[in-house]
Design a protein around this motif. Sequence first.
Motif, PDB file in Angstrom:
ATOM      1  N   THR A   1       0.795  -1.230   0.000  1.00 56.63           N
ATOM      2  CA  THR A   1       0.000   0.000   0.000  1.00 56.63           C
ATOM      3  C   THR A   1       0.827   1.279   0.000  1.00 56.63           C
ATOM      4  N   ASP A   2       2.054   1.223   0.491  1.00 55.57           N
ATOM      5  CA  ASP A   2       2.852   2.450   0.607  1.00 55.57           C
ATOM      6  C   ASP A   2       3.702   2.731  -0.628  1.00 55.57           C
ATOM      7  N   ILE A   3       3.635   1.849  -1.611  1.00 51.09           N
ATOM      8  CA  ILE A   3       4.493   2.005  -2.793  1.00 51.09           C
ATOM      9  C   ILE A   3       3.779   2.822  -3.871  1.00 51.09           C
ATOM     10  N   ARG A   4       4.519   3.756  -4.469  1.00 44.28           N
ATOM     11  CA  ARG A   4       3.970   4.578  -5.556  1.00 44.28           C
ATOM     12  C   ARG A   4       4.171   3.839  -6.874  1.00 44.28           C
ATOM     13  N   VAL A   5       3.053   3.612  -7.587  1.00 41.09           N
ATOM     14  CA  VAL A   5       3.083   2.788  -8.798  1.00 41.09           C
ATOM     15  C   VAL A   5       2.723   3.628 -10.022  1.00 41.09           C
ATOM     16  N   GLY A   6       3.473   3.447 -11.101  1.00 37.38           N
ATOM     17  CA  GLY A   6       3.161   4.079 -12.389  1.00 37.38           C
ATOM     18  C   GLY A   6       2.996   2.999 -13.440  1.00 37.38           C
ATOM     19  N   ARG A   7       2.383   3.376 -14.577  1.00 32.74           N
ATOM     20  CA  ARG A   7       2.143   2.389 -15.630  1.00 32.74           C
ATOM     21  C   ARG A   7       2.528   2.979 -16.982  1.00 32.74           C
TER      22      ARG A   7
ATOM     23  N   ILE B   1       8.071   7.803  -8.819  1.00 27.45           N
ATOM     24  CA  ILE B   1       7.446   6.488  -8.969  1.00 27.45           C
ATOM     25  C   ILE B   1       8.419   5.448  -8.413  1.00 27.45           C
ATOM     26  N   ASP B   2       7.918   4.553  -7.545  1.00 25.01           N
ATOM     27  CA  ASP B   2       8.765   3.485  -6.995  1.00 25.01           C
ATOM     28  C   ASP B   2       8.808   2.262  -7.904  1.00 25.01           C
ATOM     29  N   VAL B   3       7.644   1.905  -8.440  1.00 24.73           N
ATOM     30  CA  VAL B   3       7.549   0.721  -9.300  1.00 24.73           C
ATOM     31  C   VAL B   3       6.852   1.120 -10.596  1.00 24.73           C
ATOM     32  N   LEU B   4       7.487   0.851 -11.732  1.00 20.82           N
ATOM     33  CA  LEU B   4       6.918   1.141 -13.043  1.00 20.82           C
ATOM     34  C   LEU B   4       6.447  -0.170 -13.667  1.00 20.82           C
ATOM     35  N   VAL B   5       5.152  -0.276 -13.900  1.00 20.64           N
ATOM     36  CA  VAL B   5       4.566  -1.460 -14.536  1.00 20.64           C
ATOM     37  C   VAL B   5       4.394  -1.161 -16.020  1.00 20.64           C
TER      38      VAL B   5
END
Length: 827
Positions: A599-605, A629-633
Amino acid sequence: MKFAEVLLPVPIPKSFCYAIPPQLDLELVVGHRVLVEFGNRKMYTGIVSEIHQKVTEKYDPKPILEVLEVEPSVLPSQIKLWQWVADYYMCSIGEVLNVALPSGLKLSSQSFLQIHPHFVIEENLERLNDREFTLMSYLEKEQTIPYTQVGEILEIKSPYKTIKNLIEMEAILLIEKIKEKYKPKMEKRLRLVQYYAEQPHLVDKLFEHLAKKTKQEDALLKYLSLVPIHDDHLLNFHGVNKREFLHAGRPLSPSSVGTMTKNGIFEEFERQVPRFELSAADKVQPTPVLSPAQQECLEKTIQGLNDKNVCLLHGITGSGKTEIYLQLIKSVIDNGEQALFLIPEIALTSQLVRRLKVYFGDVLGIYHSKFSDNERVETWKGVQEDQFQVVVGTRSSLFLPFTDLSLIIVDEEHDSSYKAHDPAPRYQGRDLALVLAHMHHAKVVLGSATPSLESYYLAAKKKYAYAGLHERFGDAQLPEIKIIDIKEKRKQKKMMDDFSDDLLHELNNNTEQGYQSILFQNRRGYSPYVTCDVCNWVPSCPSCNVKLTYHIYRNELRCHYCGHKEHVPHTCVSCGSTNMKTVGLGTQKIEEGLKTHLTDIRVGRLDLDTTRRKHSYEQILTDFEEGHIDVLVGTQMVTKGLDFGNVRLVGIIDADTMLYYPDFRAHERAFQLLTQVSGRAGRRGETGTVILQTHQPKETLFAKVARNDYRNFFRKEIKDREQYHYPPYTRLIKLTVRSEKQDLTNQASEKLARLLVNWLGQKRILGPQEPGINKIRNYFLSEILIKLEREGIDLKKAKGLIQKAILQQKEEKAFSRVWVSIDVDPQ
């Protein structure tokens, strides 16, 4: 009388002869854009390809209406390239022109209505109904109106019947108005009247005159602070940007400045300005110093280019190929020549351009399809006028008017995005780069961490030079790849939705340590499809034979082939059940699941859905680069040449989806994608980690990816290609037959296949057969694959026979509504 052969953007395999009016005789040259009439009232922008005095007996040539420019926009060398593309890829030169010439250099034609000169409304009131009278009254007031506005004026959806009736009673005329699409961007500027600028002592008297007019005095003071004419009165010639002058710093009174202009103190003028500024620094920086390994590779590349003109630069991910490209480009610029830097995806331009403009400043141009028509024209003209010595662009930049091209770099040369599909010409950008270089006597560098089998094969056969770079730049090491068995994890109940416990643990740790991650899934949308849990009914596209993909954010089902959209059904159409569920996963579902579990991770796509707007690619990548962004999907967009120093973890959600395609290139593409996305991890400092999730952990291809073992992968694949007669041992031509009726498509494809077998032989023809998706946009499809040997065959004659067979079938009345598209070297 002289005549001109004019190329038109129509799918007809020839040029058209037009008469050159006497007033245009001396100014017209090959490459000029001209306005001509074609057919019934149709106007086209054409390109003059030849001037001659041969009189045609087939028809009476129409005159050229207008020459659209002083200097020709197209070079003879470009027309030669267009003809090669048309011949090799089996299409018309008009289709090539349509793709090659930016839309901004074509005139647009729009239909307008006007009242017939002999028609008097008052004398024909009884013949007009209410709608016709409304339209005629509007026309009487406005003189002409666009065809497209008639429905709005009459407040009806389809005004065709009304317009048709008025034309038949000769009440109105339908005319074509032509307008030039390209308009230079103009900037309003302000300067001191030259009389004062050339005699600065008069400015003192001007201040005395304005002593009681405070606002005007402020405007004069501000201008002199920006343009010190006492030091150099020539600076006044350029003046200042009017908008910035009024609003920057301490705002000025527009009315006071207007009064000063009216009184002859200031004068306004316009200046053309570029639509995009590329100079990134006040001073261009020197190119970076190479490591010993890079320097050795550079020397091998230069030697290879001297020997073979084409060099395959095989450098592992993160080895620093771009720095070698920079050195090669710099030497070209120093010699006053031009270089083209080809990239496969628009997504790569923003990051690459930021790197290159630091070293090359305003001699760098950009060219790709996300640019507006006007921006593309400005790059076109900048290349032709030698303003841009370096161009970064996608495959369409191969058609630019280079005057002194010396080097072409094809980065990520293996990438399938270099292949154009619909419409024709269906050209391969990498191969066309080789032809363009040959025409300009230029050199070509093909760069990749995972070269195409064709390029590596030619390098192995010594047709291309080869330069290897097999260590990462600096102290960076290739990432450690961990293969996770999804089946075993599910048995152990260690899968949370589509994430293994290992992947979630690594993602969490990586983020806590301040590093970033990339998750790769080669399917956009939320999930591949929705199905009924009772009877297994699946919503399908009404126009294509595909399941509709579920997109959660708009709660809709969408076809990725024709764009059809519909709401998600609440009940099953087949059995009435309300138990509808989603099956499979796309990037949207991964993004949502990640937010649920971490829940605390910033996600981008990053996928096609999030990058439809012009600057959306750049914005997402900038946010990721700046740490927002922490994780880029993402889909395969995240695999291609992106360089982020803070990425330590890459997760591959489902590696199996890439393996099982009915395509001889499936394993090659899987190896390339997996290697490329893995290479985004650990490019600076600490070793990165790759979590590869699969149901087939013993698949040998995954082991080769983990070892970065390209050579053994190549050896196995090339043996299979040789055994089954696929490229690089043969040439492929794919014919796609389509019509609106399935039976007609099948009959036409079988008839065409029989003709080809008779003329080319049974062994060279595969099919016809239906493709995996046999219906797209309401057209049923059937495919024929033609295999032609590399040696011992007259390729030109074989292509002629193929085109003859297609034409012969088309002439049969039964197949008049059947279309055949030709794809040479399909991928």
